[in-house]
Design a protein around this motif. Structure first.
Motif, PDB file in Angstrom:
ATOM      1  N   VAL A  64      40.914  36.731  53.217  1.00 60.32           N
ATOM      2  CA  VAL A  64      39.765  36.810  54.306  1.00 60.32           C
ATOM      3  C   VAL A  64      40.167  36.209  55.434  1.00 60.32           C
ATOM      4  N   THR A 111      42.692  44.008  49.574  1.00 63.16           N
ATOM      5  CA  THR A 111      41.546  43.387  49.730  1.00 63.16           C
ATOM      6  C   THR A 111      40.222  43.993  49.135  1.00 63.16           C
ATOM      7  N   TYR A 112      40.108  45.171  50.288  1.00 62.92           N
ATOM      8  CA  TYR A 112      38.958  45.840  49.900  1.00 62.92           C
ATOM      9  C   TYR A 112      38.859  46.369  48.374  1.00 62.92           C
ATOM     10  N   ALA A 115      37.807  43.452  46.381  1.00 57.39           N
ATOM     11  CA  ALA A 115      36.309  43.008  46.887  1.00 57.39           C
ATOM     12  C   ALA A 115      35.448  43.741  45.660  1.00 57.39           C
ATOM     13  N   LEU A 125      34.157  39.058  52.592  1.00 59.95           N
ATOM     14  CA  LEU A 125      34.293  40.028  53.085  1.00 59.95           C
ATOM     15  C   LEU A 125      33.219  40.613  53.774  1.00 59.95           C
TER      16      LEU A 125
END
Length: 196
Positions: A64, A111-112, A115, A125
């Protein structure tokens, strides 16, 4: 120079965050280990859990923070752009600086993906993206863009999507998509848009 315990702690946390972000890009979110991050940071593995409640908490904070820093670059791009069209082109040109297999693009994609599986990461995020949309919307409104809130949401989604597509389409994208994205700005005639 004598450092306080608090300063040493901040430095260790910063090294752990940097090592975690590099590890996510290199190994994927699920491939990162406590020992690997500690070795990369040059600290004992026990310090990971001394400073963070879990490896996931460290990965979340590191990812983040990195994406927040990347999103912060938008402000400089917009400040330098005299028109919304120029701002969109600057955003797209910045994307062309990523190959799709570079550490930033890989961290972004990992990261996406993570998430979608972790509520705390998704919420953090989402907060970063909301801030980006809000800043972009305010800037667009100041330049006479009709419906700046929806336009900002669409632009952010388009830019995010193109970043996620970088590994699949590593060549220059800015010129190919600038026209459609600048046309959606829908500026008032009085605002003097340089629509194409």
């Amino acid at each position: 120079m004598v450092r306080t315990a608090a300063e040493r702690g901040r430095q260790v946390r910063a090294r752990l965050r940097a090592a975690a972000a590099e590890s996510i890009a290199e190994h994927g979110w699920s491939g990162v280990s406590t020992r690997g991050v500690a070795e990369r940071a040059g600290v004992a593995p026990g310090l990971v859990h001394y400073h963070y409640s879990s490896l996931h908490a460290l990965l979340t904070e590191a990812a983040v923070a990195a994406i927040t820093d990347l999103a912060g670059e938008l402000d400089a791009l917009l400040a330098a752009a005299p028109t919304p069209e120029a701002g969109v082109r600057s955003m797209l040109a910045a994307l062309d600086g990523h190959s799709g297999t570079d550490p930033t693009a890989l961290l972004f994609a990992e990261t996406y993906l993570a998430a979608a599986r972790h509520d705390d990461l998704r919420q953090a995020l989402s907060g970063v993206l909301a801030g980006v949309r809000e800043r972009l919307s305010g800037w667009l409104a100041g330049h006479g863009v009709v419906d700046p809130t929806s336009t900002a949401a669409a632009l952010v989604a388009a830019v995010d999507g193109m970043m996620l597509h970088r590994p699949l389409s590593p060549g220059p994208m800015a010129d190919a998509v600038a026209g459609p994205l600048t046309r959606m700005l829908g500026r008032d005639a009085a605002a003097g848009g340089d629509r194409e």
